[in-house]
Write an enzyme that holds these catalytic residues in place. Structure first.
Site, PDB file in Angstrom:
ATOM      1  N   GLU A 232     -13.722   5.340  -1.278  1.00  0.00           N
ATOM      2  CA  GLU A 232     -12.283   5.601  -1.192  1.00  0.00           C
ATOM      3  C   GLU A 232     -11.823   6.556  -2.292  1.00  0.00           C
ATOM      4  O   GLU A 232     -12.084   6.333  -3.486  1.00  0.00           O
ATOM      5  CB  GLU A 232     -11.521   4.278  -1.324  1.00  0.00           C
ATOM      6  N   ASP A 233     -11.148   7.633  -1.878  1.00  0.00           N
ATOM      7  CA  ASP A 233     -10.470   8.550  -2.789  1.00  0.00           C
ATOM      8  C   ASP A 233     -11.399   9.188  -3.833  1.00  0.00           C
ATOM      9  O   ASP A 233     -11.046   9.314  -5.013  1.00  0.00           O
ATOM     10  CB  ASP A 233      -9.288   7.854  -3.470  1.00  0.00           C
TER      11      ASP A 233
ATOM     12  N   TYR B 105       0.851  -1.191   0.000  1.00  0.00           N
ATOM     13  CA  TYR B 105       0.000   0.000   0.000  1.00  0.00           C
ATOM     14  C   TYR B 105       0.886   1.241   0.000  1.00  0.00           C
ATOM     15  O   TYR B 105       1.912   1.287  -0.653  1.00  0.00           O
ATOM     16  CB  TYR B 105      -0.998  -0.049   1.167  1.00  0.00           C
TER      17      TYR B 105
ATOM     18  N   LYS C 182      -6.175  -1.652  -0.432  1.00  0.00           N
ATOM     19  CA  LYS C 182      -6.924  -1.549   0.821  1.00  0.00           C
ATOM     20  C   LYS C 182      -7.448  -2.911   1.262  1.00  0.00           C
ATOM     21  O   LYS C 182      -7.353  -3.280   2.436  1.00  0.00           O
ATOM     22  CB  LYS C 182      -8.102  -0.582   0.650  1.00  0.00           C
TER      23      LYS C 182
ATOM     24  N   ARG D 215      -9.439  11.409  -6.795  1.00  0.00           N
ATOM     25  CA  ARG D 215      -8.527  12.054  -5.858  1.00  0.00           C
ATOM     26  C   ARG D 215      -7.698  10.977  -5.165  1.00  0.00           C
ATOM     27  O   ARG D 215      -7.913  10.658  -4.005  1.00  0.00           O
ATOM     28  CB  ARG D 215      -9.316  12.882  -4.848  1.00  0.00           C
TER      29      ARG D 215
ATOM     30  N   ASN E 269      -0.060  12.100   2.467  1.00  0.00           N
ATOM     31  CA  ASN E 269       0.761  11.083   1.843  1.00  0.00           C
ATOM     32  C   ASN E 269       0.484  11.059   0.352  1.00  0.00           C
ATOM     33  O   ASN E 269      -0.488  11.675  -0.097  1.00  0.00           O
ATOM     34  CB  ASN E 269       0.542   9.713   2.508  1.00  0.00           C
TER      35      ASN E 269
ATOM     36  N   ASP F 275     -13.340   5.919   4.356  1.00  0.00           N
ATOM     37  CA  ASP F 275     -12.098   5.815   5.117  1.00  0.00           C
ATOM     38  C   ASP F 275     -11.307   7.113   5.101  1.00  0.00           C
ATOM     39  O   ASP F 275     -10.659   7.468   6.081  1.00  0.00           O
ATOM     40  CB  ASP F 275     -11.237   4.675   4.562  1.00  0.00           C
ATOM     41  N   ASP F 276     -11.364   7.864   3.995  1.00  0.00           N
ATOM     42  CA  ASP F 276     -10.642   9.135   3.924  1.00  0.00           C
ATOM     43  C   ASP F 276     -11.174  10.129   4.951  1.00  0.00           C
ATOM     44  O   ASP F 276     -10.429  10.970   5.451  1.00  0.00           O
ATOM     45  CB  ASP F 276     -10.770   9.747   2.526  1.00  0.00           C
TER      46      ASP F 276
END
Length: 550
Positions: free
Chosen positions: A238-239, A96, A167, A149, A401, A261-262
């Site tokens: 996610e993202d 990851y 993930k 993103r 990150n 999760d973000d």
């Protein structure tokens, strides 16, 4: 050997769930028609792991290591997870973040075996039909992205599929969620990345991103199809871009089992780090003040969870909100600004405008700063020194990150604070020696949260995911940090023991799920034992029926 047996043997060796490679016994090789298709030696799993580790060690490029492990996962699930779980601290940064970021950027040029389900918006009206092609009937977790993103790297289109794949690998490696119940999904609605659209090797739809009603209808069809086909499934967003991430979570969080999760996972790991840091200072959360660099979904998610946790310590919502402030490219979020999104407005202060981050520190006197800007080096020397002048033990959390986007390095934080910073980052940093003392930087990695939450959901068959579950998870993570680790500056449990830490967090969250009535499964007499019994352990089973229909 008949043709049917030969086909069966080929299917076994090409199926990552069935394949054992050189670990097939001589009896199994005879039984399944594998004789002659493998080298004669029979190697146990531990020797296979040693060989993979030697292959990885021989490579000096992390992307090549990522590809080696991806190829392994495509042909032998058990060996892949056994390898990663044998040394999670070594392999998680490869599987990851930060390596997955480069893998997503180069996805179209390094594509090998396919994994997961790709749902292009051109298949609108047929989403359930495409999901039906996935061979597993009981899917419990879907991690889904639209690629807009990705980490701090922006719009990577269909290349964002690397994130759901990575993930879900950590769901299994870090908390024992069985890999067969996990499904990565890519929602391809186009890309606005012109470089991708111009790339002849780009693997996604060659069109600009779809917005508005068409997008919303496509997402709604996806959610409805998942609910109908996989009724016990939890969807992890996610993202997604901030405006979609916030609206999707708001739309579905009270209707289905889902989370982002973000927003929520990042919030929980930040809160866990704060709880760990407060074990060093001996202070209460409700006594802290936090200033965020960045005001997107991650920042408001962390600020919102901190607010709820402060309220659990007795503050009113208004009092708690006064202890969190956000700063973006246009300065401090204040009520007089007219450029704020709805999800940002609750955190706007009744304060004069402030244009420089270091000036906001001087004005608001925070005890901690949290970076979620995805812009590197913004926690410069002036910022760290200003925080150190105000606090004996300043909390410095550059959480952006991959590593190239971190607001500062661990060495900078320790050096500029004269060794007094309570530090955690979003990506890993090596230990730092300063003034004769060695500090071990903590990585505020969501991996301490979302896999454990996943195991709790899996074990309880939860119907909902709530913010309170993330607070429980954060507390359970912080409680596992030893006094010896705190002395070294480490405010998260060592990643080497991530499985044990995750199972303990999962136990706490599972009990909370039952306490709040969100569980579909019956409550076991011993939750910790039940969680352990549910956990996947990578090993080859005894002789099983490897028929084509299996």
């Amino acid at each position: 050997m008949s043709t049917s047996n030969a086909l069966t043997a080929r299917q076994i060796l090409q199926d990552p769930r069935r394949n054992r490679g050189t670990s097939f016994s001589q009896e199994e090789r005879r039984r399944y028609g594998l004789e002659g298709l493998l080298p004669p030696a029979v190697l146990p799993l531990d020797r296979q792991i040693a060989r993979v580790k030697a292959e990885v060690a021989a490579l000096d490029n992390d992307l090549q290591k990522y590809l080696l492990l991806s190829d392994l996962q495509a042909r032998n699930d058990t060996l892949f997870y056994a390898t990663v779980m044998s040394d999670p601290a070594q392999f998680m940064p490869i599987v990851y973040t930060p390596t997955v970021g480069e893998a997503c950027q180069k996805f179209d040029h390094i594509f090998r075996a396919t994994r997961g389900v790709y749902l292009p918006i051109t298949a609108r009206g047929r989403v359930d039909e495409l999901l039906a092609n996935w061979p597993v009937e009981d899917v419990r977790f879907i991690v889904v992205t639209d690629g807009e993103r990705i980490l701090g790297l922006g719009d990577l289109g269909v290349g964002g599929m690397g994130i759901p794949i990575g993930k879900l690998a950590l769901y299994t490696a870090c908390a024992g969620v069985p890999p067969e119940v996990c499904l990565p999904v890519m929602l391809d609605v186009g890309t606005n990345n012109q470089a991708l659209l111009d790339d002849p090797l780009y693997l996604g739809l060659r069109r600009r991103r779809v917005r508005g009603e068409q997008y919303d209808a496509f997402l709604a069809e996806f959610v409805e199809a998942v609910q109908a086909r996989f009724p016990k499934c939890c969807i992890q967003w996610e993202d997604f871009a901030n405006f979609n991430a916030v609206s999707l979570l708001a739309r579905y969080r009270d209707r289905i089992c889902t989370y982002n999760d973000d927003i929520q996972g990042t919030a929980a790991i930040a809160l866990a780090g704060i709880y760990g840091g407060l074990r060093i200072t001996g202070q209460k959360l409700s006594e802290q003040r936090f200033l965020f660099l960045g005001a997107g979904a991650a920042a408001t998610g962390i600020a919102g969870l901190i607010t709820q946790a402060m309220m659990q310590e007795g503050l009113s919502r208004e009092q708690a909100l006064q202890r969190t402030a956000l700063f973006d490219v246009n300065g401090l979020l204040v009520s007089s600004r007219d450029d704020l999104a709805d999800f940002q407005r609750p955190f706007a202060l009744d304060h004069a405008p402030v244009d420089r981050f270091v000036d906001a520190i001087q004005a608001l006197r925070p005890t901690g700063i949290i970076g979620v800007s995805t812009v590197p080096h913004l926690f410069d020397k002036d910022v760290i020194e200003a925080m150190s002048a105000l606090n004996e033990r300043p909390i410095i959390f550059p959480y952006s990150n991959p590593t190239s986007r971190s607001e500062c390095t661990a060495e900078e934080a320790y050096r500029w604070s004269d060794g007094r910073a309570i530090f955690a980052s979003g990506s890993p940093f090596a230990p730092v020696t300063f003034n004769g003392r060695t500090f071990v930087p903590g990585q505020g990695n969501n991996v301490y949260i979302f896999p454990a939450l996943g195991m709790a959901i899996y074990a309880t068959e939860a119907t909902r995911v709530t913010d309170e579950m993330f607070i429980v998870a954060a507390q359970a993570v912080a409680e596992q940090v030893s006094a010896a680790d705190l002395e070294k500056g480490l405010i998260y449990p060592p990643q080497q023991s991530i499985l044990e830490a995750s199972l303990r967090v999962a136990t706490r969250v599972a009990n909370f799920i039952h306490d709040r009535g969100f569980a579909r499964a019956s409550r076991p007499a011993d939750m910790a034992a039940h969680i352990r019994a549910c956990a996947y352990r990578p090993d080859y089973p005894g002789i099983v029926d490897f028929s084509v229909a299996a």
